[in-house]
Design an enzyme around this catalytic site. Sequence first.
Site, PDB file in Angstrom:
ATOM      1  CE  LYS A  20      -3.854  -2.381   2.323  1.00 15.89           C
ATOM      2  NZ  LYS A  20      -4.695  -2.415   3.558  1.00 15.89           N
ATOM      3  CE1 TYR A  60      -9.197  -3.346   0.616  1.00 19.32           C
ATOM      4  CE2 TYR A  60      -8.456  -1.306  -0.404  1.00 19.32           C
ATOM      5  CZ  TYR A  60      -8.192  -2.450   0.328  1.00 19.32           C
ATOM      6  OH  TYR A  60      -6.916  -2.710   0.779  1.00 19.32           O
ATOM      7  CG  PHE A  68     -13.178   1.735   7.525  1.00 16.48           C
ATOM      8  CD1 PHE A  68     -12.661   1.138   6.379  1.00 16.48           C
ATOM      9  CD2 PHE A  68     -13.846   0.931   8.450  1.00 16.48           C
ATOM     10  CE1 PHE A  68     -12.808  -0.223   6.149  1.00 16.48           C
ATOM     11  CE2 PHE A  68     -13.987  -0.439   8.222  1.00 16.48           C
ATOM     12  CZ  PHE A  68     -13.467  -1.019   7.068  1.00 16.48           C
ATOM     13  NE  ARG A  96      -6.523 -12.726   4.730  1.00 19.22           N
ATOM     14  CZ  ARG A  96      -7.250 -11.594   4.801  1.00 19.22           C
ATOM     15  NH1 ARG A  96      -7.081 -10.630   3.895  1.00 19.22           N
ATOM     16  NH2 ARG A  96      -8.123 -11.422   5.755  1.00 19.22           N
ATOM     17  CB  THR A 102      -7.270  -6.381   9.728  1.00 22.90           C
ATOM     18  OG1 THR A 102      -7.702  -7.484   8.919  1.00 22.90           O
ATOM     19  CG2 THR A 102      -7.624  -5.080   9.044  1.00 22.90           C
ATOM     20  NE  ARG A 113      -2.153  -5.910   7.061  1.00 23.60           N
ATOM     21  CZ  ARG A 113      -3.321  -6.399   6.635  1.00 23.60           C
ATOM     22  NH1 ARG A 113      -3.934  -7.350   7.330  1.00 23.60           N
ATOM     23  NH2 ARG A 113      -3.856  -5.961   5.522  1.00 23.60           N
ATOM     24  CG  ASN A 123      -3.504  -2.617   7.034  1.00 29.33           C
ATOM     25  OD1 ASN A 123      -3.403  -2.112   5.920  1.00 29.33           O
ATOM     26  ND2 ASN A 123      -4.540  -3.347   7.406  1.00 29.33           N
ATOM     27  CG  HIS A 126      -4.913  -6.333  -0.548  1.00 35.10           C
ATOM     28  ND1 HIS A 126      -6.139  -6.412   0.070  1.00 35.10           N
ATOM     29  CD2 HIS A 126      -4.978  -7.172  -1.620  1.00 35.10           C
ATOM     30  CE1 HIS A 126      -6.912  -7.260  -0.615  1.00 35.10           C
ATOM     31  NE2 HIS A 126      -6.226  -7.731  -1.643  1.00 35.10           N
ATOM     32  CD  GLU A 137      -8.434  -9.051  -4.078  1.00 33.46           C
ATOM     33  OE1 GLU A 137      -7.270  -9.413  -3.802  1.00 33.46           O
ATOM     34  OE2 GLU A 137      -9.309  -8.875  -3.201  1.00 33.46           O
TER      35      GLU A 137
HETATM   36  P1  GDP Z   1      -7.630  -7.129   5.439  1.00 34.03           P
HETATM   37  O1  GDP Z   1      -8.210  -8.192   4.554  1.00 34.03           O
HETATM   38  O2  GDP Z   1      -6.824  -7.687   6.594  1.00 34.03           O
HETATM   39  O3  GDP Z   1      -6.813  -6.101   4.663  1.00 34.03           O
HETATM   40  O4  GDP Z   1      -8.832  -6.353   6.133  1.00 34.03           O
HETATM   41  P2  GDP Z   1     -10.313  -5.975   5.588  1.00 34.03           P
HETATM   42  O5  GDP Z   1     -10.598  -6.663   4.292  1.00 34.03           O
HETATM   43  O6  GDP Z   1     -11.255  -6.158   6.714  1.00 34.03           O
HETATM   44  O7  GDP Z   1     -10.186  -4.414   5.333  1.00 34.03           O
HETATM   45  C1  GDP Z   1      -9.507  -3.934   4.193  1.00 34.03           C
HETATM   46  C2  GDP Z   1      -8.665  -2.759   4.589  1.00 34.03           C
HETATM   47  O8  GDP Z   1      -9.511  -1.697   5.048  1.00 34.03           O
HETATM   48  C3  GDP Z   1      -7.721  -3.000   5.786  1.00 34.03           C
HETATM   49  O9  GDP Z   1      -6.520  -3.642   5.413  1.00 34.03           O
HETATM   50  C4  GDP Z   1      -7.484  -1.584   6.249  1.00 34.03           C
HETATM   51  O10 GDP Z   1      -6.564  -0.891   5.390  1.00 34.03           O
HETATM   52  C5  GDP Z   1      -8.860  -0.973   6.056  1.00 34.03           C
HETATM   53  N1  GDP Z   1      -9.655  -1.049   7.286  1.00 34.03           N
HETATM   54  C6  GDP Z   1     -10.310  -2.121   7.785  1.00 34.03           C
HETATM   55  N2  GDP Z   1     -10.928  -1.828   8.939  1.00 34.03           N
HETATM   56  C7  GDP Z   1     -10.651  -0.515   9.174  1.00 34.03           C
HETATM   57  C8  GDP Z   1     -10.995   0.391  10.214  1.00 34.03           C
HETATM   58  O11 GDP Z   1     -11.696   0.045  11.174  1.00 34.03           O
HETATM   59  N3  GDP Z   1     -10.521   1.672  10.117  1.00 34.03           N
HETATM   60  C9  GDP Z   1      -9.742   2.068   9.064  1.00 34.03           C
HETATM   61  N4  GDP Z   1      -9.310   3.351   9.029  1.00 34.03           N
HETATM   62  N5  GDP Z   1      -9.399   1.244   8.063  1.00 34.03           N
HETATM   63  C10 GDP Z   1      -9.846  -0.025   8.117  1.00 34.03           C
HETATM   64 MG    MG Z   2      -9.715  -8.084   3.120  1.00 32.24          MG
END
Ligand code: GDP
Ligand code: MG
Length: 160
Positions: A20, A60, A68, A96, A102, A113, A123, A126, A137
């Site tokens: 990212k 996304y 968010f 993963r 996350t 991370r 973080n 991805h 993707e």
């Molecule tokens: P991942 O699969 O571990 O990347 O997590 P998710 O698919 O749930 O969310 C995608 C991305 O959205 C995360 O990697 C973060 O960059 C962002 N994100 C998720 N939850 C939050 C949150 O509560 N606050 C903020 N600011 N960003 C979030």
């Molecule tokens: Mg995800």
Amino acid sequence: AVPPGIVASAEVEQSYIMVKPDGVQRGLVGEIISRFEKKGFLLKGLKLFQCSKDLAQEHYKDLKDKPFFPTLIDYITSGPVVCMAWEGDGVVASARKLIGATNPLQAEPGTIRGDLAVQTGRNVVHGSDSPDNGKREIVLWFKEGELCQWESVQTAWLIE
Ligand code: GDP
Ligand code: MG
């Protein structure tokens, strides 16, 4: 459906991994690529890329109703990202694990991370959450002809 030519084989598992914008700005590109390289997965595609809001929103789309979401789109489009396609049996779940939780404060030490980040909104990386999303993707982020069909000399020493 996967367009012909974009992937070596629709049978082989692939994950879309992306450094990212914070990872690029913080000089973590090499470190992050290195974790997947050293593990033994096969790199099929790699590019530095500035993505549009439309692409970020499509990527996304499952999160579009989250509070968010607008800041997530701003974050992902705030600078160049590094797009990667990695291949191998079990690559999606393994990536993963290498990436970690996350929320970087909950990510185990030893994960990307867990070692390199402190906040969910920054973080650094991805990784696809299922093989189907890996294909989706990769097709979204790469154009036809951008992936390479090749075999690593290491394969015989990685897979019995
Ligand atoms: P991942 O699969 O571990 O990347 O997590 P998710 O698919 O749930 O969310 C995608 C991305 O959205 C995360 O990697 C973060 O960059 C962002 N994100 C998720 N939850 C939050 C949150 O509560 N606050 C903020 N600011 N960003 C979030
Ligand atoms: Mg995800």
